[in-house]
Scaffold this active site. Structure first.
Site, PDB file in Angstrom:
ATOM      1  CG  HIS A  83      -2.090  -1.014   1.058  1.00 46.00           C
ATOM      2  ND1 HIS A  83      -2.583  -1.577   2.199  1.00 46.00           N
ATOM      3  CD2 HIS A  83      -2.292  -1.669  -0.124  1.00 46.00           C
ATOM      4  CE1 HIS A  83      -3.673  -2.234   1.598  1.00 46.00           C
ATOM      5  NE2 HIS A  83      -3.285  -2.663   0.457  1.00 46.00           N
ATOM      6  CE1 TYR A  93      -6.988  -0.172   4.445  1.00 51.83           C
ATOM      7  CE2 TYR A  93      -5.806   1.933   4.042  1.00 51.83           C
ATOM      8  CZ  TYR A  93      -5.971   0.716   4.173  1.00 51.83           C
ATOM      9  OH  TYR A  93      -4.884   0.123   3.977  1.00 51.83           O
ATOM     10  CD  GLU A 135      -1.494   0.844   4.612  1.00 56.53           C
ATOM     11  OE1 GLU A 135      -2.339   1.980   4.368  1.00 56.53           O
ATOM     12  OE2 GLU A 135      -1.946  -0.355   4.448  1.00 56.53           O
TER      13      GLU A 135
END
Ligand code: HEM
Length: 143
Positions: A83, A93, A135
């Site tokens: 990602h 998301y 992330e």
């Protein structure tokens, strides 16, 4: 934060359905995603044909380990790395979440009861939060 017992039981009960229709659901998910949120198209460059298969595998693995999430930590690390490499951001998301739930309803029809949709909504955003946190750490390492 953790998933409720009811959600865990409901997710486990959907494993046979996912085994049967997982690929159909994720293929539909990409159609919905790219139609409703065309800006996400740009993120996916490589091997678009493989994406539904990869996502179906990830969802099935998640369902099977829903009460043993530690088993997924390597997979979560790989997803987060992919990602970050492709510039996925937290705001993407809800787009994927909406598309996954829509795809489940489209493919499963009446079998996608409100209980099942609610459980998958909770489970999706639970995993999303784990990925987003990982992330965020990777993005800040990159500077
Ligand atoms: C809980 C939600 C999600 C799950 C379970 C998931 C799962 C995965 C998995 C398993 C991979 C492959 C990792 C690897 O290379 O080993 C991947 C890659 C990827 N995902 Fe996700 N993902 C999620 C959310 C998102 C979101 C929100 C986006 C943005 C629209 C996204 C876009 C991508 C892209 C662009 C790749 C790389 C594809 C490529 O290499 O071309 N994913 N994801």
């Amino acid at each position: 934060m953790s998933l409720s017992e009811t959600t865990i039981e409901t997710i486990k009960a959907t494993i046979p359905v996912l085994n049967e229709h997982g690929l159909e659901i994720t293929s539909r998910m990409y159609d919905v995603l790219f139609e409703k949120y065309p800006e996400t198209r740009l993120l996916f460059s490589s091997a678009p044909d493989e994406q539904p298969k990869i996502l179906a595998g990830a969802i099935a693995a998640y369902a099977m380990n829903i009460d043993n999430l530690g088993a997924l930590s390597d997979a979560v690390g790989r997803m987060a790395a992919a990602h970050v490499r492709t510039s996925v951001k937290p705001e993407h998301y809800p787009m994927v979440g909406d598309s996954v739930l829509t795809a489940m309803k489209d493919v499963l029809g009446d079998a996608a009861t409100p209980d099942i949709i609610d459980a998958w909504k909770e489970a999706f955003f639970f995993l999303a939060d784990i990925l987003i946190a990982k992330e965020k750490a990777l993005y800040s390492e990159k500077g």
